[in-house]
Motif scaffolding. Sequence first.
Motif, PDB file in Angstrom:
ATOM      1  N   LYS A 117      91.342  67.824   6.554  1.00  0.00           N
ATOM      2  CA  LYS A 117      91.879  66.491   6.791  1.00  0.00           C
ATOM      3  C   LYS A 117      90.733  65.509   7.003  1.00  0.00           C
ATOM      4  CE  LYS A 117      96.099  68.332   8.854  1.00  0.00           C
ATOM      5  NZ  LYS A 117      97.001  68.350  10.028  1.00  0.00           N
ATOM      6  N   VAL A 118      90.867  64.330   6.415  1.00  0.00           N
ATOM      7  CA  VAL A 118      89.864  63.275   6.568  1.00  0.00           C
ATOM      8  C   VAL A 118      90.495  62.134   7.351  1.00  0.00           C
ATOM      9  CG1 VAL A 118      88.350  61.649   5.384  1.00  0.00           C
ATOM     10  CG2 VAL A 118      88.770  63.908   4.381  1.00  0.00           C
ATOM     11  N   ASN A 119      89.978  61.874   8.540  1.00  0.00           N
ATOM     12  CA  ASN A 119      90.491  60.806   9.397  1.00  0.00           C
ATOM     13  C   ASN A 119      89.548  59.610   9.377  1.00  0.00           C
ATOM     14  OD1 ASN A 119      92.495  62.597  10.007  1.00  0.00           O
ATOM     15  ND2 ASN A 119      91.820  63.005  12.087  1.00  0.00           N
ATOM     16  N   SER A 120      90.076  58.463   9.729  1.00  0.00           N
ATOM     17  CA  SER A 120      89.285  57.238   9.705  1.00  0.00           C
ATOM     18  C   SER A 120      88.459  57.083  10.982  1.00  0.00           C
ATOM     19  CB  SER A 120      90.200  56.022   9.547  1.00  0.00           C
ATOM     20  OG  SER A 120      89.448  54.826   9.607  1.00  0.00           O
ATOM     21  N   GLU A 121      87.233  56.617  10.817  1.00  0.00           N
ATOM     22  CA  GLU A 121      86.390  56.305  11.972  1.00  0.00           C
ATOM     23  C   GLU A 121      86.520  54.837  12.365  1.00  0.00           C
ATOM     24  OE1 GLU A 121      82.402  57.396  11.082  1.00  0.00           O
ATOM     25  OE2 GLU A 121      82.860  59.531  10.805  1.00  0.00           O
ATOM     26  N   PHE A 122      87.315  54.087  11.599  1.00  0.00           N
ATOM     27  CA  PHE A 122      87.435  52.649  11.820  1.00  0.00           C
ATOM     28  C   PHE A 122      88.909  52.239  11.841  1.00  0.00           C
ATOM     29  CE2 PHE A 122      83.785  53.732   9.188  1.00  0.00           C
ATOM     30  CZ  PHE A 122      82.725  53.210   9.911  1.00  0.00           C
ATOM     31  N   SER A 123      89.157  51.019  12.296  1.00  0.00           N
ATOM     32  CA  SER A 123      90.481  50.404  12.214  1.00  0.00           C
ATOM     33  C   SER A 123      90.383  49.168  11.341  1.00  0.00           C
ATOM     34  CB  SER A 123      90.990  50.006  13.605  1.00  0.00           C
ATOM     35  OG  SER A 123      91.148  51.131  14.435  1.00  0.00           O
ATOM     36  N   GLY A 124      91.348  48.994  10.438  1.00  0.00           N
ATOM     37  CA  GLY A 124      91.305  47.819   9.579  1.00  0.00           C
ATOM     38  C   GLY A 124      92.211  47.964   8.373  1.00  0.00           C
ATOM     39  N   HIS A 179      88.266  47.342   5.458  1.00  0.00           N
ATOM     40  CA  HIS A 179      87.874  45.946   5.652  1.00  0.00           C
ATOM     41  C   HIS A 179      88.437  45.429   6.975  1.00  0.00           C
ATOM     42  CE1 HIS A 179      86.793  45.771   1.344  1.00  0.00           C
ATOM     43  NE2 HIS A 179      87.917  46.432   1.134  1.00  0.00           N
ATOM     44  N   ASN A 180      87.785  44.403   7.520  1.00  0.00           N
ATOM     45  CA  ASN A 180      88.386  43.717   8.658  1.00  0.00           C
ATOM     46  C   ASN A 180      89.329  42.637   8.126  1.00  0.00           C
ATOM     47  OD1 ASN A 180      86.809  41.526   7.869  1.00  0.00           O
ATOM     48  ND2 ASN A 180      85.300  41.792   9.505  1.00  0.00           N
ATOM     49  N   TYR A 181      89.914  41.869   9.029  1.00  0.00           N
ATOM     50  CA  TYR A 181      90.936  40.911   8.609  1.00  0.00           C
ATOM     51  C   TYR A 181      90.359  39.677   7.916  1.00  0.00           C
ATOM     52  CZ  TYR A 181      94.100  43.878  11.148  1.00  0.00           C
ATOM     53  OH  TYR A 181      94.825  44.966  11.560  1.00  0.00           O
ATOM     54  N   PHE A 182      89.019  39.594   7.850  1.00  0.00           N
ATOM     55  CA  PHE A 182      88.377  38.520   7.095  1.00  0.00           C
ATOM     56  C   PHE A 182      87.933  39.009   5.720  1.00  0.00           C
ATOM     57  CE2 PHE A 182      87.641  37.661  11.612  1.00  0.00           C
ATOM     58  CZ  PHE A 182      88.247  36.418  11.721  1.00  0.00           C
ATOM     59  N   GLY A 183      88.235  40.288   5.405  1.00  0.00           N
ATOM     60  CA  GLY A 183      87.882  40.838   4.111  1.00  0.00           C
ATOM     61  C   GLY A 183      86.508  41.462   4.041  1.00  0.00           C
ATOM     62  N   ASN A 184      85.798  41.507   5.171  1.00  0.00           N
ATOM     63  CA  ASN A 184      84.460  42.094   5.173  1.00  0.00           C
ATOM     64  C   ASN A 184      84.539  43.619   5.273  1.00  0.00           C
ATOM     65  OD1 ASN A 184      83.260  39.488   5.219  1.00  0.00           O
ATOM     66  ND2 ASN A 184      83.618  39.377   7.435  1.00  0.00           N
ATOM     67  N   ASN A 185      83.638  44.298   4.579  1.00  0.00           N
ATOM     68  CA  ASN A 185      83.578  45.758   4.610  1.00  0.00           C
ATOM     69  C   ASN A 185      83.020  46.214   5.958  1.00  0.00           C
ATOM     70  OD1 ASN A 185      83.022  48.467   4.299  1.00  0.00           O
ATOM     71  ND2 ASN A 185      82.167  48.275   2.248  1.00  0.00           N
ATOM     72  N   ILE A 186      83.810  46.992   6.704  1.00  0.00           N
ATOM     73  CA  ILE A 186      83.336  47.485   8.001  1.00  0.00           C
ATOM     74  C   ILE A 186      83.138  48.998   8.012  1.00  0.00           C
ATOM     75  CG2 ILE A 186      84.346  45.591   9.317  1.00  0.00           C
ATOM     76  CD1 ILE A 186      86.679  47.463  10.025  1.00  0.00           C
TER      77      ILE A 186
END
Length: 293
Positions: free
Chosen positions: A220-227, A249-256
């Motif tokens: 299983k691959v889980n996310s290390e980020f929220s977005g 991405h964050n809510y401004f469209g930037n890659n996080i």
Amino acid sequence: MLSNRLIEIGSRPDGTPITLPFSEINSGEPKVFIAVNSSKNGISANLCVWLLLEKLSKMEMKGSIKVLHTVCPEFHFNQSVVLMERLYRKIAKRISEIADDCEVLIQLCCEQNSIPFILLPQSRANTKRQLLHIVDSIGLGVVDTCTSQDTQKDVFVDYALTNKKMCFDLKLSGGSEWTSVMSGFATLNNVLVELGIIDSRFKEILPTTKRFDQFSCLKKVNSEFSGLLELRVRVGDRIVPNQTLAVIHNYFGNNIGTVKSSEDALVLSTTSSGIILHDDKIFELAVSHTSIT
């Protein structure tokens, strides 16, 4: 003949009952118990159960099927770990009572985007041989080992092993398209035909199945980020080390954040959610035993 009723598994603090829907189709031998589960999506699992019962109730049965929808509403509205553990234990107790006269136990996991495949738990050698024969006869992929276990699945498998029953997880797609050939109902149907529950005249013609015998473990691959989640691969894709699987991405469209593969694998299932939280599951991959660390 189809019969439906609600089974009480406990009560809320105010005394109102917590119930799960239970259905029985026919009353012949052999008997199969199906526990329907769905990750984090009770509505999708409900829809799968309704469509499943509608399909099966119209078929000619040689044996009988018991269906328990194990997705409890409390799991989605109350995050109390203590409450969830209590509910798991109560559900497990009810499963042992209901499935006592059934030879085969199937945990039907309705993922929203998935290749149909069987997840083999630890089992006796003769049981595994019998199951692999069924798998081979319908051209279904199989994964031997799960790298992480949850409480409900452990209890389910432990009960089957203790009582010398055949037990496996069948992973299928969920949602409104669940009964289409590609999404998995035909696979479940053919498993039931091979088990002698449904008459062989109702066997479905399956499309060419992607076998992945060389991939033998589930990861299983889980996310290390929220977005906001942007998938770069699809179900059925074969991936290589360091390949980009998803971008967050964050809510401004930037890659996080970027999710990359660490080994050769096959994408078995993906989330269908466009919004991801930290530690949410994004993918299930089939990888080789030697790749699991």
